[in-house]
Write a protein that holds these residues in place. Structure first.
Motif, PDB file in Angstrom:
ATOM      1  N   ASN A 119       0.820  -1.210   0.000  1.00  0.00           N
ATOM      2  CA  ASN A 119       0.000   0.000   0.000  1.00  0.00           C
ATOM      3  C   ASN A 119       0.849   1.254   0.000  1.00  0.00           C
ATOM      4  O   ASN A 119       1.897   1.305   0.652  1.00  0.00           O
ATOM      5  N   SER A 120       0.381   2.260  -0.719  1.00  0.00           N
ATOM      6  CA  SER A 120       0.988   3.603  -0.664  1.00  0.00           C
ATOM      7  C   SER A 120      -0.126   4.612  -0.444  1.00  0.00           C
ATOM      8  O   SER A 120      -0.319   5.544  -1.219  1.00  0.00           O
ATOM      9  N   LYS A 121      -0.857   4.393   0.626  1.00  0.00           N
ATOM     10  CA  LYS A 121      -1.983   5.277   0.941  1.00  0.00           C
ATOM     11  C   LYS A 121      -2.370   5.065   2.403  1.00  0.00           C
ATOM     12  O   LYS A 121      -1.965   4.091   3.039  1.00  0.00           O
ATOM     13  N   THR A 122      -3.165   5.981   2.902  1.00  0.00           N
ATOM     14  CA  THR A 122      -3.678   5.868   4.257  1.00  0.00           C
ATOM     15  C   THR A 122      -4.524   4.609   4.395  1.00  0.00           C
ATOM     16  O   THR A 122      -5.334   4.295   3.531  1.00  0.00           O
ATOM     17  N   LEU A 123      -4.319   3.886   5.487  1.00  0.00           N
ATOM     18  CA  LEU A 123      -5.023   2.624   5.711  1.00  0.00           C
ATOM     19  C   LEU A 123      -6.282   2.836   6.536  1.00  0.00           C
ATOM     20  O   LEU A 123      -6.408   3.847   7.246  1.00  0.00           O
ATOM     21  N   PRO A 124      -7.224   1.890   6.494  1.00  0.00           N
ATOM     22  CA  PRO A 124      -8.340   1.927   7.444  1.00  0.00           C
ATOM     23  C   PRO A 124      -7.794   1.927   8.873  1.00  0.00           C
ATOM     24  O   PRO A 124      -6.744   1.336   9.144  1.00  0.00           O
ATOM     25  N   THR A 125      -8.502   2.569   9.770  1.00  0.00           N
ATOM     26  CA  THR A 125      -8.001   2.789  11.125  1.00  0.00           C
ATOM     27  C   THR A 125      -7.572   1.505  11.822  1.00  0.00           C
ATOM     28  O   THR A 125      -6.482   1.438  12.408  1.00  0.00           O
ATOM     29  N   LEU A 126      -8.396   0.476  11.756  1.00  0.00           N
ATOM     30  CA  LEU A 126      -8.081  -0.759  12.469  1.00  0.00           C
ATOM     31  C   LEU A 126      -6.815  -1.404  11.923  1.00  0.00           C
ATOM     32  O   LEU A 126      -5.952  -1.858  12.688  1.00  0.00           O
ATOM     33  N   GLN A 127      -6.661  -1.436  10.606  1.00  0.00           N
ATOM     34  CA  GLN A 127      -5.470  -2.023  10.000  1.00  0.00           C
ATOM     35  C   GLN A 127      -4.230  -1.210  10.351  1.00  0.00           C
ATOM     36  O   GLN A 127      -3.171  -1.772  10.675  1.00  0.00           O
ATOM     37  N   ALA A 128      -4.349   0.114  10.309  1.00  0.00           N
ATOM     38  CA  ALA A 128      -3.217   0.974  10.671  1.00  0.00           C
ATOM     39  C   ALA A 128      -2.846   0.798  12.138  1.00  0.00           C
ATOM     40  O   ALA A 128      -1.666   0.718  12.491  1.00  0.00           O
ATOM     41  N   ASP A 129      -3.851   0.689  12.992  1.00  0.00           N
ATOM     42  CA  ASP A 129      -3.586   0.489  14.422  1.00  0.00           C
ATOM     43  C   ASP A 129      -2.854  -0.814  14.671  1.00  0.00           C
ATOM     44  O   ASP A 129      -1.961  -0.892  15.528  1.00  0.00           O
ATOM     45  N   ASN A 130      -3.221  -1.859  13.931  1.00  0.00           N
ATOM     46  CA  ASN A 130      -2.572  -3.159  14.125  1.00  0.00           C
ATOM     47  C   ASN A 130      -1.083  -3.097  13.791  1.00  0.00           C
ATOM     48  O   ASN A 130      -0.237  -3.597  14.552  1.00  0.00           O
ATOM     49  N   VAL A 131      -0.739  -2.484  12.659  1.00  0.00           N
ATOM     50  CA  VAL A 131       0.668  -2.390  12.276  1.00  0.00           C
ATOM     51  C   VAL A 131       1.408  -1.457  13.229  1.00  0.00           C
ATOM     52  O   VAL A 131       2.549  -1.733  13.641  1.00  0.00           O
ATOM     53  N   GLN A 132       0.773  -0.367  13.602  1.00  0.00           N
ATOM     54  CA  GLN A 132       1.401   0.564  14.535  1.00  0.00           C
ATOM     55  C   GLN A 132       1.679  -0.133  15.871  1.00  0.00           C
ATOM     56  O   GLN A 132       2.721   0.093  16.501  1.00  0.00           O
ATOM     57  N   THR A 133       0.773  -0.990  16.283  1.00  0.00           N
ATOM     58  CA  THR A 133       0.973  -1.751  17.516  1.00  0.00           C
ATOM     59  C   THR A 133       2.160  -2.696  17.392  1.00  0.00           C
ATOM     60  O   THR A 133       2.976  -2.824  18.319  1.00  0.00           O
ATOM     61  N   LEU A 134       2.283  -3.369  16.241  1.00  0.00           N
ATOM     62  CA  LEU A 134       3.416  -4.279  16.027  1.00  0.00           C
ATOM     63  C   LEU A 134       4.737  -3.525  16.075  1.00  0.00           C
ATOM     64  O   LEU A 134       5.694  -3.964  16.727  1.00  0.00           O
ATOM     65  N   LEU A 135       4.807  -2.393  15.378  1.00  0.00           N
ATOM     66  CA  LEU A 135       6.056  -1.617  15.347  1.00  0.00           C
ATOM     67  C   LEU A 135       6.382  -1.054  16.727  1.00  0.00           C
ATOM     68  O   LEU A 135       7.558  -0.949  17.098  1.00  0.00           O
ATOM     69  N   SER A 136       5.362  -0.686  17.488  1.00  0.00           N
ATOM     70  CA  SER A 136       5.590  -0.202  18.849  1.00  0.00           C
ATOM     71  C   SER A 136       6.044  -1.338  19.762  1.00  0.00           C
ATOM     72  O   SER A 136       6.911  -1.155  20.620  1.00  0.00           O
ATOM     73  N   ALA A 137       5.456  -2.527  19.557  1.00  0.00           N
ATOM     74  CA  ALA A 137       5.823  -3.685  20.374  1.00  0.00           C
ATOM     75  C   ALA A 137       7.285  -4.067  20.162  1.00  0.00           C
ATOM     76  O   ALA A 137       7.955  -4.519  21.093  1.00  0.00           O
ATOM     77  N   ILE A 138       7.782  -3.879  18.948  1.00  0.00           N
ATOM     78  CA  ILE A 138       9.193  -4.170  18.665  1.00  0.00           C
ATOM     79  C   ILE A 138      10.092  -3.322  19.559  1.00  0.00           C
ATOM     80  O   ILE A 138      11.069  -3.811  20.138  1.00  0.00           O
ATOM     81  N   LEU A 139       9.771  -2.042  19.684  1.00  0.00           N
ATOM     82  CA  LEU A 139      10.566  -1.150  20.531  1.00  0.00           C
ATOM     83  C   LEU A 139      10.512  -1.604  21.990  1.00  0.00           C
ATOM     84  O   LEU A 139      11.526  -1.595  22.699  1.00  0.00           O
TER      85      LEU A 139
END
Length: 340
Positions: free
Chosen positions: A123-143
Motif C-alpha cells: 500500500n501507498s496510501k492511508t489505511l483503514p483505522t483498524l489495520q493501521a492500528d494493528n501495524v502501529q501496535t506491532l512496530l511499537s511492540a518491537i521497541l
C-alpha cells in the motif's frame, strides 16, 4: 507516536533557499523531499539521515527501506544472541536467562516486521483505522521488546562482557525501528479527528450492570452457570460469543488442575469466527507461570473474582531471573487472548 511534520513545496525550497528548512507535517507522503526534511521530526534525525539514501525520496519508499533494514538487523541480532548462547558453559545462569529472553523477543520482532512489511509493501496510501492500528501496535511492540531485552541484560549481567557486545547493535536497532514507526505513522495512519477517541465496537467487550454479556450453547451455558454460580444475562446481538469452555480446579473436580494444561488443550490458530475458547479458573492460589503462546488465539480466561482466583510465583531478579520471566501471567501477541 504520531510524528509532527510541516511542509513547504519542494519547488519553493529550490527557488527560495532562504526559507527555513521545512519539517514533514504538511508534505504529502508521496512527494519526494530531501533526507533532512524526512528525518527532521523523527526521534533521532542524525541517525535517520545516515540510513537513508542521499537523494530525495518520499515517506513510503523510506519506510519500506527502514523496515527492510530493521528486518535484516533483527536477523543479525538473533544470530549474535545464538552465538553467545552457544558458549553457555562459560556464562552464569542469569546471563543465560537474559540471552534466552532476548532470543525469544528477537524471534517475535522478526515476525512483527515481516507482517508490517507485507502491509507497507502493498500500500501507498492511508489505511483503514483498524489495520493501521494493528501495524502501529506491532512496530511499537518491537521497541518494547528491544528495551525489555536490554533491561534484562543490564539487570542480570552487570559484570559480563556479552552485555557490551549486544548493547550497541540493540541500541542501533531501536533507533532504526523508531524511524520506521515515525514514517509509518506519517504515511499510513489516518489523522484522527479531534475529540474522536472512541474505539471501534469490534474492540469493545459488552457489559451490563458490571457483568460481561456472553453468548454460548446450552451445554456451555450449563457448565458456566454450574462452575461460576452465576446466571447468564439475556443475550443480545453484541454479546461475546463463546465457542467452548473448559474448567480448572485444584480439587480435581474440573477438566484440568493447572491453568497451563488448560491452555495447552485450547485449539491453535483459530480465526475467532466461532467465538472465544473460554477457560474458567475456580477460586484458589495457582502457583504457576502462565504463558499464552501466540498461536493460542481468541482465548478468554475467567476467574471467580478478585482475591479468589490468584496466580502467584516467587521468581525475582535477586535469584537470577529476569524481570521479563518473573511475571506470573503473560501473552505473546495482542490478538491472542482476552483476560477477564
Amino acid at each position: 507516536m504520531a510524528s509532527k511534520l510541516i511542509s513547504v513545496l519542494a519547488i519553493a525550497i529550490a527557488v527560495l533557499p532562504f526559507f527555513t528548512h521545512p519539517s514533514l507535517a504538511d508534505v504529502p507522503p508521496s512527494s519526494p523531499v530531501s533526507p533532512g526534511t524526512l528525518c527532521k521530526d523523527t526521534p533521532d534525525p542524525s541517525y535517520c539521515k545516515s540510513v537513508l539514501p542521499h537523494q530525495s525520496t518520499n515517506v513510503y519508499d523510506s519506510a519500506r527501506l527502514c523496515v527492510r533494514k530493521s528486518l535484516s538487523q533483527s536477523r543479525k541480532f538473533l544470530k549474535l544472541v545464538d552465538k553467545y548462547l552457544s558458549r553457555r558453559s562459560t556464562l552464569s545462569i542469569s546471563a543465560i536467562r537474559a540471552l534466552e529472553d532476548c532470543r525469544f523477543l528477537a524471534n517475535l520482532n522478526i515476525e512483527f516486521l515481516l507482517n508490517s512489511f507485507q502491509t507497507v509493501n502493498a500500500n501507498s496510501k492511508t489505511l483503514p483505522t483498524l489495520q493501521a492500528d494493528n501495524v502501529q501496535t506491532l512496530l511499537s511492540a518491537i521497541l518494547t521488546n528491544q528495551q525489555t531485552c536490554l533491561d534484562g541484560l543490564h539487570d542480570t549481567s552487570s559484570t559480563w562482557s556479552v552485555r557490551n557486545g549486544l548493547s550497541v547493535p540493540l541500541s542501533n536497532d531501536t533507533k532504526l525501528n523508531s524511524v520506521s514507526l515515525a514514517f509509518f505513522t506519517k504515511g499510513w495512519v489516518p489523522k484522527k479527528k479531534e475529540g474522536n477517541t472512541r474505539q471501534p465496537k469490534s474492540k469493545q467487550f459488552a457489559f451490563r450492570h458490571g457483568r460481561m454479556l456472553l453468548k454460548m450453547s446450552a451445554r456451555n451455558r450449563a457448565i458456566y452457570e454450574s462452575v461460576s454460580g452465576r446466571k447468564l444475562l439475556q443475550t443480545e446481538n453484541n454479546d461475546i460469543e463463546v465457542s467452548d469452555i473448559v474448567t480448572v480446579s485444584q480439587d480435581g473436580q474440573a477438566n484440568f488442575t493447572t491453568i497451563n494444561d488448560a491452555i495447552a488443550a485450547a485449539p491453535n490458530n483459530t480465526n475467532g469466527s466461532n467465538g472465544y475458547f473460554m477457560i474458567y479458573v475456580t477460586a484458589g492460589n495457582y502457583e504457576e507461570y502462565v504463558s499464552i503462546a501466540k498461536n493460542k488465539r481468541y482465548l478468554m480466561m475467567v476467574g471467580d473474582g478478585i482475591n479468589q482466583t490468584v496466580i502467584t510465583g516467587n521468581r525475582s531478579v535477586v535469584d537470577g531471573w529476569t524481570t521479563f520471566n518473573s511475571a506470573t501471567f503473560g501473552k505473546s501477541l495482542k490478538p491472542s487472548a482476552s483476560l477477564s
